[in-house]
Design an enzyme around this catalytic site. Structure first.
Site, PDB file in Angstrom:
ATOM      1  CG  HIS A 160      -3.966  -2.062  -1.594  1.00  0.00           C
ATOM      2  ND1 HIS A 160      -4.498  -0.771  -1.157  1.00  0.00           N
ATOM      3  CD2 HIS A 160      -3.446  -2.368  -0.436  1.00  0.00           C
ATOM      4  CE1 HIS A 160      -4.403  -0.062  -0.291  1.00  0.00           C
ATOM      5  NE2 HIS A 160      -3.374  -1.876   0.570  1.00  0.00           N
ATOM      6  CD  GLU A 220      -6.063   0.710  -4.064  1.00  0.00           C
ATOM      7  OE1 GLU A 220      -7.029   2.188  -3.577  1.00  0.00           O
ATOM      8  OE2 GLU A 220      -5.298   1.026  -3.335  1.00  0.00           O
ATOM      9  CG  ASN A 279      -3.874   4.010   1.762  1.00  0.00           C
ATOM     10  OD1 ASN A 279      -5.120   4.124   1.782  1.00  0.00           O
ATOM     11  ND2 ASN A 279      -3.424   3.334   1.831  1.00  0.00           N
ATOM     12  CB  SER A 291      -1.216  -0.149   1.132  1.00  0.00           C
ATOM     13  OG  SER A 291      -0.029   0.283   2.353  1.00  0.00           O
TER      14      SER A 291
END
Length: 374
Positions: free
Chosen positions: A166, A178, A216, A145
């Protein structure tokens, strides 16, 4: 040869990993064993579960079996001879999981999903090793990540076969993956990775190799901007949290969220991004975050941050600079999209708060809330 089990996926022309394909998962922490569980159970893949630490490997495999027993115990509850049926189902799934400490067992896997420690140099060395061990057609996927997929791709010697996958923690519950395309990732590799996410029943979203990917990349700068507003004296912690809850429909405000994630975690992410991308204006380090980390006030995990905590329960507001304690508003402490950042030791079913004041219905609800406010 790797990919020998792949078959066309109908009209889309995508390469599909059929049930029985061989999948490697490296790193048997919470993320790794969760991914391995989905692959063996949902997609019916044969899984090579690797951890060079024998104790960690055994613990991870045992965690898969324990989790499956709970899952099917609930599904089959009330049926005749339920215990026997649960055991038979779990045994059948576990027959597809091979635990090992030998990385050479990955040599003929179709895809290897890496979920080892978040240390770039260790990962780069491991990708070099994977590039030498695995068949030329094997796809190498990282669950990172934090780090650019391109760095790992270059280290592997087969950059066209490297992709980001991810998943979100806890993997068994979070319906998102992801899928990250580095500069040299081939279209075929991306298509296979997207289909892999679909096969394990996790909604895939694709993105380029941008820092933090989608979730994120949006979430961390949002938190940093909120903390910077506080630094500038433009609004209080309570008012910023209340504004984002009441005005944007967020079940918790950015300060509450930062406390829950851990200020050291957020600080480390921003530091890494600033080092790699010094000219990116979105990557800022709020002074109050620096101060809290320096004092060891990391939020929930230490019992004090912007708020005071007792375990996973937020108690009262802590004024970081003056040490004043005042009451705060409602405690809304369960928002799955934010759990992407929560450390593995915290973000599992046992450690998450047992009850929330409202449930999050997912992205569709966010769409409705946003539309309602336009």
């Amino acid at each position: 040869m790797a990919m020998a089990r792949m078959a066309p996926a109908g009209a889309r022309g995508m390469a599909t990993l059929a049930p029985g394909s061989k999948i490697g998962v490296v790193g048997m922490g919470l993320m790794g064993h969760g991914i391995a569980q989905l692959a063996a159970d949902v997609a019916k893949y044969n899984v090579v579960a690797v951890d060079v630490n024998k104790e960690a490997m055994d613990k991870g495999v045992q965690a898969i079996e324990s989790s499956l027993t709970k899952v099917y115990g609930k599904k089959l509850k009330g049926e005749d001879d339920a215990d026997s049926k649960v055991k038979a189902k779990v045994d059948e799934i576990m027959s597809r999981v091979e635990g090992t400490t030998d990385v050479n067992a990955l040599k003929d896997c179709d895809i290897v999903v890496e979920a080892i420690i978040e240390n770039l140099e260790i990962k780069k060395k491991f990708y070099k090793q994977l590039g030498e061990i695995c068949q030329p057609d094997t796809i190498l996927a990282s669950n990172t990540s934090s780090f650019p997929i391109g760095h790992l791709a270059d280290a592997s010697g087969r950059p066209d076969k490297v992709v980001g996958l991810h998943f979100f923690n806890p993997v068994q519950l979070m319906n998102l993956c992801e899928v990250v395309k580095a500069d040299k990732t081939s279209s075929e590799t991306m298509q296979t990775a997207m289909d892999f996410a679909n096969q394990v029943k996790r909604h895939p979203v694709s993105c380029k190799d941008t820092p933090g990917f989608v979730v994120n990349r949006l979430l961390v700068p949002y938190i940093a901007q909120a903390l910077s507003m506080y630094d500038r004296g433009e609004a209080s912690v309570e008012d910023i949290d209340a504004a984002m809850m009441r005005g944007a429909g967020h079940p918790m405000g950015p300060f509450h969220l930062a406390d829950y994630i851990g200020h050291d975690t957020i600080h480390a992410i921003i530091t890494g991004w600033k080092d790699m991308f010094p000219d990116e204006p979105a990557f800022i380090m709020p002074k109050c975050l620096d101060d809290l980390v320096a004092k060891g006030h990391l939020g929930r995990k230490t019992g004090q941050g912007f708020y005071k905590w007792e375990g996973n329960k937020k108690l009262e507001r802590t004024h970081a600079a003056r040490g004043l304690f005042i009451s705060h508003g409602p405690d809304i402490n369960h928002f799955p999209p934010f759990r992407a950042l929560i450390p593995e030791k915290v973000a599992n079913c046992e450690n998450m708060p047992a009850r929330a004041s409202r449930k999050w219905a997912g992205p569709e609800e966010a769409r409705v809330v946003h539309t309602r406010r336009l």
